[in-house]
Design an enzyme around this catalytic site. Structure first.
Site, PDB file in Angstrom:
ATOM      1  N   ASP A 196     -14.093 -17.297 -23.285  1.00 62.68           N
ATOM      2  CA  ASP A 196     -14.772 -16.378 -22.378  1.00 62.68           C
ATOM      3  C   ASP A 196     -16.291 -16.547 -22.496  1.00 62.68           C
ATOM      4  O   ASP A 196     -16.800 -17.171 -23.422  1.00 62.68           O
ATOM      5  CB  ASP A 196     -14.333 -14.929 -22.608  1.00 62.68           C
ATOM      6  CG  ASP A 196     -14.726 -14.367 -23.979  1.00 62.68           C
ATOM      7  OD1 ASP A 196     -14.250 -13.277 -24.338  1.00 62.68           O
ATOM      8  OD2 ASP A 196     -15.514 -15.020 -24.693  1.00 62.68           O
ATOM      9  N   ALA A 197     -17.004 -15.945 -21.555  1.00 57.70           N
ATOM     10  CA  ALA A 197     -18.461 -16.121 -21.484  1.00 57.70           C
ATOM     11  C   ALA A 197     -19.130 -15.620 -22.763  1.00 57.70           C
ATOM     12  O   ALA A 197     -20.070 -16.226 -23.274  1.00 57.70           O
ATOM     13  CB  ALA A 197     -19.017 -15.386 -20.263  1.00 57.70           C
ATOM     14  N   THR A 220      -9.483 -12.756 -30.485  1.00 52.77           N
ATOM     15  CA  THR A 220     -10.511 -11.732 -30.539  1.00 52.77           C
ATOM     16  C   THR A 220      -9.856 -10.412 -30.111  1.00 52.77           C
ATOM     17  O   THR A 220      -8.775 -10.407 -29.502  1.00 52.77           O
ATOM     18  CB  THR A 220     -11.679 -12.037 -29.569  1.00 52.77           C
ATOM     19  OG1 THR A 220     -11.175 -12.007 -28.220  1.00 52.77           O
ATOM     20  CG2 THR A 220     -12.293 -13.397 -29.869  1.00 52.77           C
ATOM     21  N   THR A 228     -17.888 -15.389 -25.911  1.00 48.77           N
ATOM     22  CA  THR A 228     -17.669 -16.242 -27.076  1.00 48.77           C
ATOM     23  C   THR A 228     -18.388 -17.576 -26.919  1.00 48.77           C
ATOM     24  O   THR A 228     -18.918 -18.117 -27.889  1.00 48.77           O
ATOM     25  CB  THR A 228     -16.158 -16.440 -27.323  1.00 48.77           C
ATOM     26  OG1 THR A 228     -15.524 -15.151 -27.415  1.00 48.77           O
ATOM     27  CG2 THR A 228     -15.897 -17.230 -28.597  1.00 48.77           C
ATOM     28  N   CYS A 238      -9.505 -11.500  -9.583  1.00 45.38           N
ATOM     29  CA  CYS A 238     -10.312 -10.374  -9.081  1.00 45.38           C
ATOM     30  C   CYS A 238     -10.644 -10.553  -7.603  1.00 45.38           C
ATOM     31  O   CYS A 238     -11.417  -9.796  -7.035  1.00 45.38           O
ATOM     32  CB  CYS A 238     -11.608 -10.269  -9.884  1.00 45.38           C
ATOM     33  SG  CYS A 238     -12.546 -11.793  -9.797  1.00 45.38           S
ATOM     34  N   HIS A 268     -11.140 -17.476 -42.451  1.00 50.21           N
ATOM     35  CA  HIS A 268     -11.729 -18.370 -41.449  1.00 50.21           C
ATOM     36  C   HIS A 268     -12.046 -19.745 -42.028  1.00 50.21           C
ATOM     37  O   HIS A 268     -12.141 -20.728 -41.293  1.00 50.21           O
ATOM     38  CB  HIS A 268     -12.958 -17.729 -40.798  1.00 50.21           C
ATOM     39  CG  HIS A 268     -14.048 -17.343 -41.730  1.00 50.21           C
ATOM     40  ND1 HIS A 268     -14.122 -16.098 -42.329  1.00 50.21           N
ATOM     41  CD2 HIS A 268     -15.113 -18.041 -42.186  1.00 50.21           C
ATOM     42  CE1 HIS A 268     -15.186 -16.057 -43.093  1.00 50.21           C
ATOM     43  NE2 HIS A 268     -15.807 -17.210 -43.034  1.00 50.21           N
TER      44      HIS A 268
HETATM   45  C1  LIG Z   1      -6.081 -15.455 -14.463  1.00 52.98           C
HETATM   46  C2  LIG Z   1      -5.874 -16.754 -13.732  1.00 52.98           C
HETATM   47  C3  LIG Z   1      -5.377 -17.815 -14.684  1.00 52.98           C
HETATM   48  C4  LIG Z   1      -4.830 -16.546 -12.652  1.00 52.98           C
HETATM   49  O1  LIG Z   1      -4.650 -17.758 -11.966  1.00 52.98           O
HETATM   50  C5  LIG Z   1      -7.192 -17.221 -13.092  1.00 52.98           C
HETATM   51  O2  LIG Z   1      -7.643 -16.224 -12.181  1.00 52.98           O
HETATM   52  C6  LIG Z   1      -8.248 -17.426 -14.164  1.00 52.98           C
HETATM   53  O3  LIG Z   1      -8.150 -18.338 -14.953  1.00 52.98           O
HETATM   54  N1  LIG Z   1      -9.238 -16.529 -14.202  1.00 52.98           N
HETATM   55  C7  LIG Z   1     -10.181 -16.630 -15.279  1.00 52.98           C
HETATM   56  C8  LIG Z   1     -11.494 -16.254 -14.759  1.00 52.98           C
HETATM   57  C9  LIG Z   1     -11.802 -14.865 -15.187  1.00 52.98           C
HETATM   58  O4  LIG Z   1     -11.807 -14.583 -16.355  1.00 52.98           O
HETATM   59  N2  LIG Z   1     -12.085 -14.008 -14.150  1.00 52.98           N
HETATM   60  C10 LIG Z   1     -12.579 -12.744 -14.390  1.00 52.98           C
HETATM   61  C11 LIG Z   1     -12.848 -12.020 -13.283  1.00 52.98           C
HETATM   62  S1  LIG Z   1     -12.490 -12.715 -11.746  1.00 52.98           S
END
Ligand SMILES: CC(C)(CO)[C@@H](O)C(=O)NCCC(=O)N/C=C\S
Length: 190
Positions: free
Chosen positions: A96-97, A43, A99, A165, A80
């Site tokens: 992701d949330a 995407t 999709t 984050c 596709h």
């Molecule tokens: C990026 C990784 C693999 C590092 O170990 C891990 O934090 C992770 O899978 N995060 C995905 C969750 C996410 O999308 N957080 C978005 C905001 S917190």
């Protein structure tokens, strides 16, 4: 284990976990006992988390504009559809949330969601949710994951980590080694 030639379609979406795509693809293309032929669909948001130059050179990469490079007029291949016919298995890593929600409702507004929307349900489709813990814990998430599983798709569940984050909790994408092992197991019994 003999040489396996297995056509793997990897889809990456806009979670920060997409930074793991280069290592995931390297793990899959380096496999000695398996010959996975890997193609990657992205995407637009997925492109923010890694550089295409980090990817194994043999992996063909497709994005939304690829659709309009292959289809110009009636009779031209529909990307596709062709990718779905080509693949033995599809793995959405990370899912992701956004999709996840689109898939659960049948929305198909890009290459990834058009491919899943036209997917042949007799072929395995694995998905690796990855999102912030607050999104994972929102009540709508469980409903949407349940829909995908009801159709026969296989979840590789997110794990608890201190996320990039700073939040700690479930939402991190499953470890690459777990994803690779799951793909190998599933591909050897189809
Ligand atoms: C990026 C990784 C693999 C590092 O170990 C891990 O934090 C992770 O899978 N995060 C995905 C969750 C996410 O999308 N957080 C978005 C905001 S917190």
């Amino acid at each position: 284990m003999g040489k396996h030639s297995y056509k793997l379609l990897i889809a990456a979406t806009g979670s920060v976990a997409a930074l793991k795509i280069p290592i995931l693809l390297k793990s899959l293309t380096d496999e000695s006992s398996y010959t996975f032929e890997v193609r990657l669909i992205l995407t637009e948001h997925a492109k923010n988390f890694f550089d295409l130059s980090e990817l194994p050179p043999e992996v063909l990469i497709y994005d939304d504009k690829s659709e309009w490079e292959t289809w110009k007029q009636r009779g031209d291949p529909v990307l596709h559809i062709e990718l779905g016919k080509w693949a033995d298995m599809m793995v959405i890593a990370p899912l992701d949330a956004n999709t996840l929600a689109k898939m659960a409702q049948g929305i198909c507004d890009n290459l990834v969601t058009c491919t899943t929307r036209a997917w042949d349900m007799t072929k395995p489709l694995l998905f690796c949710p990855a999102m912030n813990t607050r999104m994972w814990e929102h009540p709508i998430t469980a409903k949407q994951v349940a829909s995908l599983k009801e159709w026969g798709h296989t979840e590789i569940p997110p794990i608890s980590k201190t996320l990039i984050c700073g939040d700690t909790g479930v939402g991190a994408m499953a470890e690459v080694s777990v994803i690779v092992d799951t793909i190998k197991k599933r591909s050897s019994n189809t």
